[in-house]
Scaffold this motif. Structure first.
Motif, PDB file in Angstrom:
ATOM      1  N   ILE A 114     -45.349  63.612  -5.993  1.00 25.69           N
ATOM      2  CA  ILE A 114     -44.243  64.571  -5.859  1.00 25.69           C
ATOM      3  C   ILE A 114     -43.849  64.584  -4.378  1.00 25.69           C
ATOM      4  O   ILE A 114     -44.541  64.000  -3.539  1.00 25.69           O
ATOM      5  N   THR A 115     -42.754  65.256  -4.078  1.00 29.20           N
ATOM      6  CA  THR A 115     -42.321  65.375  -2.679  1.00 29.20           C
ATOM      7  C   THR A 115     -42.101  66.837  -2.342  1.00 29.20           C
ATOM      8  O   THR A 115     -41.421  67.563  -3.082  1.00 29.20           O
ATOM      9  N   LEU A 116     -42.712  67.283  -1.246  1.00 29.05           N
ATOM     10  CA  LEU A 116     -42.332  68.552  -0.619  1.00 29.05           C
ATOM     11  C   LEU A 116     -42.277  68.301   0.880  1.00 29.05           C
ATOM     12  O   LEU A 116     -43.260  67.859   1.471  1.00 29.05           O
ATOM     13  N   HIS A 117     -41.106  68.549   1.464  1.00 28.99           N
ATOM     14  CA  HIS A 117     -40.955  68.359   2.902  1.00 28.99           C
ATOM     15  C   HIS A 117     -41.469  69.600   3.626  1.00 28.99           C
ATOM     16  O   HIS A 117     -40.899  70.682   3.486  1.00 28.99           O
ATOM     17  N   VAL A 118     -42.544  69.426   4.360  1.00 29.78           N
ATOM     18  CA  VAL A 118     -43.219  70.548   5.021  1.00 29.78           C
ATOM     19  C   VAL A 118     -42.359  71.026   6.186  1.00 29.78           C
ATOM     20  O   VAL A 118     -41.970  70.244   7.054  1.00 29.78           O
ATOM     21  N   GLY A 119     -42.065  72.327   6.195  1.00 28.02           N
ATOM     22  CA  GLY A 119     -41.167  72.874   7.204  1.00 28.02           C
ATOM     23  C   GLY A 119     -41.754  74.039   7.967  1.00 28.02           C
ATOM     24  O   GLY A 119     -42.948  74.055   8.276  1.00 28.02           O
ATOM     25  N   LEU A 120     -40.944  75.028   8.226  1.00 26.70           N
ATOM     26  CA  LEU A 120     -41.315  76.140   9.106  1.00 26.70           C
ATOM     27  C   LEU A 120     -42.505  76.941   8.591  1.00 26.70           C
ATOM     28  O   LEU A 120     -43.274  77.482   9.378  1.00 26.70           O
ATOM     29  N   GLY A 121     -42.680  76.989   7.264  1.00 25.30           N
ATOM     30  CA  GLY A 121     -43.784  77.765   6.709  1.00 25.30           C
ATOM     31  C   GLY A 121     -45.134  77.360   7.268  1.00 25.30           C
ATOM     32  O   GLY A 121     -46.045  78.179   7.400  1.00 25.30           O
ATOM     33  N   THR A 122     -45.277  76.079   7.626  1.00 27.19           N
ATOM     34  CA  THR A 122     -46.530  75.580   8.192  1.00 27.19           C
ATOM     35  C   THR A 122     -46.798  76.174   9.574  1.00 27.19           C
ATOM     36  O   THR A 122     -47.936  76.377   9.966  1.00 27.19           O
ATOM     37  N   PHE A 123     -45.743  76.457  10.316  1.00 27.56           N
ATOM     38  CA  PHE A 123     -45.891  76.905  11.704  1.00 27.56           C
ATOM     39  C   PHE A 123     -45.814  78.423  11.845  1.00 27.56           C
ATOM     40  O   PHE A 123     -46.078  78.953  12.907  1.00 27.56           O
ATOM     41  N   ARG A 124     -45.439  79.085  10.782  1.00 28.63           N
ATOM     42  CA  ARG A 124     -45.180  80.517  10.881  1.00 28.63           C
ATOM     43  C   ARG A 124     -46.409  81.332  10.501  1.00 28.63           C
ATOM     44  O   ARG A 124     -46.851  81.305   9.355  1.00 28.63           O
ATOM     45  N   PRO A 125     -46.981  82.085  11.437  1.00 26.34           N
ATOM     46  CA  PRO A 125     -48.146  82.904  11.116  1.00 26.34           C
ATOM     47  C   PRO A 125     -47.740  84.131  10.302  1.00 26.34           C
ATOM     48  O   PRO A 125     -46.572  84.526  10.287  1.00 26.34           O
ATOM     49  N   VAL A 126     -48.722  84.711   9.622  1.00 24.41           N
ATOM     50  CA  VAL A 126     -48.484  85.972   8.918  1.00 24.41           C
ATOM     51  C   VAL A 126     -48.540  87.091   9.946  1.00 24.41           C
ATOM     52  O   VAL A 126     -49.567  87.314  10.584  1.00 24.41           O
ATOM     53  N   SER A 127     -47.427  87.781  10.134  1.00 25.68           N
ATOM     54  CA  SER A 127     -47.342  88.787  11.199  1.00 25.68           C
ATOM     55  C   SER A 127     -47.279  90.208  10.660  1.00 25.68           C
ATOM     56  O   SER A 127     -46.984  91.146  11.390  1.00 25.68           O
ATOM     57  N   VAL A 128     -47.549  90.372   9.357  1.00 21.72           N
ATOM     58  CA  VAL A 128     -47.525  91.708   8.750  1.00 21.72           C
ATOM     59  C   VAL A 128     -48.946  92.079   8.331  1.00 21.72           C
ATOM     60  O   VAL A 128     -49.775  91.208   8.064  1.00 21.72           O
ATOM     61  N   GLU A 129     -49.225  93.380   8.290  1.00 24.00           N
ATOM     62  CA  GLU A 129     -50.567  93.822   7.902  1.00 24.00           C
ATOM     63  C   GLU A 129     -50.793  93.680   6.410  1.00 24.00           C
ATOM     64  O   GLU A 129     -51.874  93.297   5.961  1.00 24.00           O
ATOM     65  N   THR A 130     -49.773  93.998   5.609  1.00 30.16           N
ATOM     66  CA  THR A 130     -49.862  93.904   4.157  1.00 30.16           C
ATOM     67  C   THR A 130     -49.253  92.580   3.724  1.00 30.16           C
ATOM     68  O   THR A 130     -48.063  92.338   3.947  1.00 30.16           O
ATOM     69  N   ILE A 131     -50.069  91.705   3.110  1.00 28.08           N
ATOM     70  CA  ILE A 131     -49.595  90.340   2.883  1.00 28.08           C
ATOM     71  C   ILE A 131     -48.419  90.282   1.914  1.00 28.08           C
ATOM     72  O   ILE A 131     -47.607  89.360   1.977  1.00 28.08           O
ATOM     73  N   GLU A 132     -48.300  91.284   1.032  1.00 31.92           N
ATOM     74  CA  GLU A 132     -47.166  91.285   0.101  1.00 31.92           C
ATOM     75  C   GLU A 132     -45.826  91.364   0.836  1.00 31.92           C
ATOM     76  O   GLU A 132     -44.777  91.022   0.273  1.00 31.92           O
ATOM     77  N   ASP A 133     -45.843  91.798   2.098  1.00 27.18           N
ATOM     78  CA  ASP A 133     -44.609  91.912   2.883  1.00 27.18           C
ATOM     79  C   ASP A 133     -44.215  90.608   3.576  1.00 27.18           C
ATOM     80  O   ASP A 133     -43.158  90.522   4.191  1.00 27.18           O
ATOM     81  N   HIS A 134     -45.085  89.595   3.492  1.00 30.54           N
ATOM     82  CA  HIS A 134     -44.791  88.317   4.145  1.00 30.54           C
ATOM     83  C   HIS A 134     -43.853  87.480   3.278  1.00 30.54           C
ATOM     84  O   HIS A 134     -43.997  87.431   2.060  1.00 30.54           O
ATOM     85  N   HIS A 135     -42.892  86.808   3.907  1.00 34.65           N
ATOM     86  CA  HIS A 135     -41.959  85.951   3.176  1.00 34.65           C
ATOM     87  C   HIS A 135     -42.090  84.519   3.688  1.00 34.65           C
ATOM     88  O   HIS A 135     -42.014  84.273   4.890  1.00 34.65           O
ATOM     89  N   MET A 136     -42.275  83.601   2.761  1.00 31.93           N
ATOM     90  CA  MET A 136     -42.391  82.185   3.117  1.00 31.93           C
ATOM     91  C   MET A 136     -41.012  81.602   3.394  1.00 31.93           C
ATOM     92  O   MET A 136     -40.019  81.998   2.780  1.00 31.93           O
ATOM     93  N   HIS A 137     -40.970  80.651   4.308  1.00 31.51           N
ATOM     94  CA  HIS A 137     -39.751  79.904   4.578  1.00 31.51           C
ATOM     95  C   HIS A 137     -39.589  78.856   3.477  1.00 31.51           C
ATOM     96  O   HIS A 137     -40.541  78.192   3.089  1.00 31.51           O
ATOM     97  N   ALA A 138     -38.370  78.713   2.952  1.00 30.49           N
ATOM     98  CA  ALA A 138     -38.137  77.780   1.842  1.00 30.49           C
ATOM     99  C   ALA A 138     -38.258  76.325   2.292  1.00 30.49           C
ATOM    100  O   ALA A 138     -37.837  75.967   3.400  1.00 30.49           O
TER     101      ALA A 138
END
Length: 343
Positions: free
Chosen positions: A202-226
């Motif tokens: 399969i193909t998934l082009h790895v993007g910003l999500g790899t470099f973006r740390p989780v910056s919220v205390e509650t993980i449900e509030d984190h949004h992944m980059h598409a």
């Protein structure tokens, strides 16, 4: 859940700075979540844990030499650019350092004017959209001027660009390698196939999500980059047949996992010939619809990646395994050792 639920103590000296000469020689921790067992192996013995009828799913994305060093045409100030995603034509979403110096209208030049870029948009997360100008073929210019975008925790230069590329990389477009795939050689893949194990891509082009740390205390509030993904009809038919015959689908890496789970979620548990953008964020509790096993490296504390494998095998079990990995001096992150996890 709280971000602190996924923290652990990681000595800095366990962060692998260079790859092993032999891709297959890394250590491999084998986890069986149902039996709550942990064992220690070498990656070159992975075929001992695979059965005829199983299918390994590999991400065939190819890493671009996506890090560029240039200077602003007006002030000659140095600027670092990391290509993330091609928007359309010669427009790219990028990260820039220092971002505050790159405003709309700023022009940056690279490699004695072989490549220039103009900022046409500032993005909310701090990124930019740059429009590139050049003569010839963009990817050839990039290959000449760009560097492999090694993660920031790797401080040493990589003399061989191909070592941050899987041996099956084919589809240009990633800002980072799907690092679980770095452990395979052509010879090892042939050995696995000779045992009756299928290989799918399969193909998934790895993007910003790899470099973006989780910056919220509650993980449900984190949004992944598409990130962009694609599954061919050949792969979809192959995986549906494997499932139908009772074989196990074993994803190589969290990028493959996210792609497979996105497609299975969107198509009622079936695999389909499709492409699109996924921002799926997998964390406990989560019911997996696509995979039966997972090969992955050892990840950062508090990262979305350790959340994903915790969802697959159980948070407490995974954190215990990570404590064992630290004790046994496993090598962590992109050039580090591997985990093979079964439910």
């Amino acid at each position: 859940m709280n971000i602190e639920d996924f923290d652990f103590e990681l000595p800095e000296e366990l962060i692998a700075q260079t790859p092993l000469i032999d891709r297959t020689a890394s250590k491999m921790m084998v986890l069986h979540a149902a039996e709550n067992t942990i064992s220690h192996e070498r990656f070159y013995n992975i075929s001992n844990y695979l059965k005829p009828g199983d299918c390994l799913v590999l991400n065939d994305t190819k890493v671009l030499p996506a890090r560029l060093y240039g200077s602003k045409t007006d002030t000659n100030a140095k600027v670092e650019v990391l290509l993330l995603t091609q928007e359309q034509d010669d427009n790219w979403e990028v990260l820039v350092k220092p971002a505050k110096k790159v405003k709309i209208g700023t022009t940056i030049t690279f490699g004695d004017n072989k490549l220039t870029a103009t900022c046409i948009k500032e993005l909310e997360h701090g990124g930019r959209i740059l429009r590139f100008s050049y003569s010839g073929i963009f990817y050839e210019v990039l290959d000449e001027l760009g560097e492999m975008p090694l993660p920031p925790y790797i401080k040493e230069q990589l003399p061989d660009k191909d070592r941050y590329q899987t041996v099956f990389a084919k589809e240009q477009g990633s800002a980072a390698a799907p690092t679980a795939g770095l452990h395979f050689t052509e010879e090892l893949l042939d050995e696995i196939k000779s045992k009756g194990v299928e290989i799918a891509f399969i193909t998934l082009h790895v993007g910003l999500g790899t470099f973006r740390p989780v910056s919220v205390e509650t993980i449900e509030d984190h949004h992944m980059h598409a990130e962009f993904y694609r599954m061919t009809k050949e792969t979809a038919d192959q995986l549906n047949q494997v499932k139908k015959k009772g074989g196990r689908v074993i994803s190589v890496g969290t990028t493959s996992t996210r792609t497979l789970e996105t497609i299975a979620r969107d198509h009622h548990g079936e695999f389909k010939n499709c492409s699109g953008w996924t921002d799926i964020f997998i964390y406990p509790p989560y019911t997996f619809k696509a995979i039966d096993g997972l090969i992955t490296n050892f990840h950062l504390p508090k990262s979305t990646l350790i959340m994903l494998i915790s969802a697959f095998a159980g948070r407490e079990f995974i954190l215990n395994a990570y404590q064992e990995a630290v004790k046994e001096k496993y090598r962590f992150f992109s050039f580090g050792d591997a985990m093979l996890i079964f439910k």
